[in-house]
Design an enzyme around this catalytic site. Sequence first.
Site, short mmCIF file in Angstrom:
data_model
loop_
_atom_site.label_atom_id
_atom_site.label_comp_id
_atom_site.label_asym_id
_atom_site.label_seq_id
_atom_site.Cartn_x
_atom_site.Cartn_y
_atom_site.Cartn_z
N ASP A 141 -1.40 9.67 17.34
CA ASP A 141 -2.63 9.15 16.71
C ASP A 141 -3.36 8.15 17.59
OD1 ASP A 141 -2.27 10.66 14.43
OD2 ASP A 141 -1.08 9.13 13.44
N MET A 183 -5.03 16.71 13.22
CA MET A 183 -4.32 15.55 12.69
C MET A 183 -5.11 14.26 12.93
SD MET A 183 -0.28 16.25 13.38
CE MET A 183 0.63 17.46 12.41
#
Lengths: 415, 415
Positions: A141, A183
């Site tokens: 991330d 994601m």
Amino acid sequence: MADKLKGKALIAQSGGPTGVINASLVAAVKETRQHPEITAIYGSRYGLQGALKQDLINLGIEGDRTLDFVAKTSGSALGSARKKPEPEECVTVFRVCKAHDIRYLFYIGGNDSAEAADIINKDAKQAGYELHIFHIPKTIDNDLKFSDHTPGYGSAARYIALEFMGFTNDQRSLPGIHIVKTMGRKNGSLTSASVLGKRAENDAPHLVYIPEYPVSIDDFVKDVLITYKKYGTCVVAVSEGAKTTEGEELVTVAARELYGKSELLPKDSHGNIQLSGFGVDLDYLLCKVIEAGEGIRVRTDRETYNQRCHPTIVSEVDRKEAAIVGRQAVIEAIRWDSDGSIAIKRTGYGPDYGIKLFVTPLESVAKGTKSMPEEFYDPAKKMPTDAFRTYAQDLVGELPEQGRLKRYAVEKKAI
Amino acid sequence: MADKLKGKALIAQSGGPTGVINASLVAAVKETRQHPEITAIYGSRYGLQGALKQDLINLGIEGDRTLDFVAKTSGSALGSARKKPEPEECVTVFRVCKAHDIRYLFYIGGNDSAEAADIINKDAKQAGYELHIFHIPKTIDNDLKFSDHTPGYGSAARYIALEFMGFTNDQRSLPGIHIVKTMGRKNGSLTSASVLGKRAENDAPHLVYIPEYPVSIDDFVKDVLITYKKYGTCVVAVSEGAKTTEGEELVTVAARELYGKSELLPKDSHGNIQLSGFGVDLDYLLCKVIEAGEGIRVRTDRETYNQRCHPTIVSEVDRKEAAIVGRQAVIEAIRWDSDGSIAIKRTGYGPDYGIKLFVTPLESVAKGTKSMPEEFYDPAKKMPTDAFRTYAQDLVGELPEQGRLKRYAVEKKAI
């Protein structure tokens, strides 16, 4: 200087795996062999579950050939876990550490893992158990505070960049509208990587939606149809964490409107709605676009777990940095006789690319995550900026050029 | 022998793109330069749409460097289309061909494209327009009759094999249930490729469902839970064309039960329900498994368009064969003064791997497709067989080995 703390080391992997998390693991294991203070190196299976249940393995006696091979294999070789330790579990961990004479704990993970490490650290101090804890950062991330970027991101970003290069070639073959979820629950870095292979204005993606900037469903549909009209194709990258202007996650809105009930949505162990493994949000967007744009070919896709686990797509820079971060954690744990997290500072871009490592307190990275810097995204264009490209290009490595016909037109004839 | 037909050649790409369809295109273009009978080579943009609208490009004057680069780029460089030509459109095509003195037509595609070629061929004969038509096979579905395998399949199968190797690494990190949809409306070859990187019994996938063998939803859920209980993980590969035992496509059942209405499902231009771009079927399976197996982590994924368009994942065998098939079509078109489709016969496996090309009539590959041979799938185990592996391994090329720790257990101590 006082005598260094002597004892065994324990290492664990936590949170979602990455393509290079094993590079950190192996580099740390190998580095421990250089330090007489560390008498053995054990691995805890499935995060701290292994330490709780004494499901430990002796990593120090793994052969170099095995270790080198594992370092190049994606995923968490020790197994991972997402659970934060409860106070009573910390007590058990210390008992296990004491029984095995473990004095060093290396914990590879994201901010949740840094938080877990911080909890254990504080509990250890309170319990009077001398344990040096270092957090080794990883997350696809790219949302850890204080670091320019995080090991794991470069490889995941490379995967995404290549996928969208493929979508460009697919759209050049059979044009239409293509909505793709990637994601990224709170930070748009991974979704933004979709632009890194984009060489022409009509290459994919044409619109990028990230969690930092909410969008109304109506505007989304409008943006998509306008873009399709302009280019004859429209590929959209949407973060799984994309939100509506009402602040709801898209997946919640979709489940309510399509299924009539959002209770149906699967939840993870933290009680968060599961965003990655569910596609109803995309089906909802697809239906909305189909309703509004009669007759246009519309498809949806989800980028899958291979963002973090592909066996061959990896950024070499990322792999190298994952290793040096793992090694540095061991060096710092012994040098400083203290606890902390390894962080990355960038020293240059492009041909001058370089990084410097530094130590930051566990608690500084434990709480909260960082968003993409504002200058990396243009909310008017729904597009990551050139500043983002400059930032991210070094991290994913070189992307292939694609061959394009010159397309010399043949003059029309009367028929 | 009579004088060879002399004139220009036209080439088009049709149907879904592949990773190597441009290798066929470029090899055919280059081969035309070797034959004085062919005075120029044009490309028709977007299937036969280009021939209808005179949207033609002169491929003969593209530079070698460009062509070689395009040959290695995924997707259909000319653009593609899925439409079959109507009789009145064929008439227009002949008029355009006549106006440009086009006497050779090369049509790269699957069985629908062979059918289109056959229609044009028959219409040309009826119209008295001398046109030699060769079909150059491609399809990721691997379902063309008479051929051992089809160019495009090997690269798509390689992509799928690598994705599932990644899922193995992901599941070793964070175990759970993972349901993955792959392409394949009628033939299970592509879904079956998910096993090609499987090295151990507990590697992904653990269950494979293909269109040839229907499954009841109840049995599906039962299979998944039993498998999860056995291995502590369960990765499922499901063809988009998977059917229930009632003969319905899963996506239809899912839409009816979840949405209360299946009219909502998007349809393609043939009126077929769109299977690839919609995820409701997977969400439905996911909900069913979640309901039945309280507390287990369940996720779904769709394998996306990069099965057919990835910029770097390609089978070198597949690329090479795509080229020789394209070249052979040109050679045969001139040698035989007739029409046909190039087909592939396999002459050996493993170290003896080899193929021989032969010509089959257009109509022989035009109607219908082939299913996977029965000996390639074990319906009791829900798993492709070793015979399938032997068949497919040569086509995808070598797959990487993955490093695994030896895991020397540390003896438990009293705490």
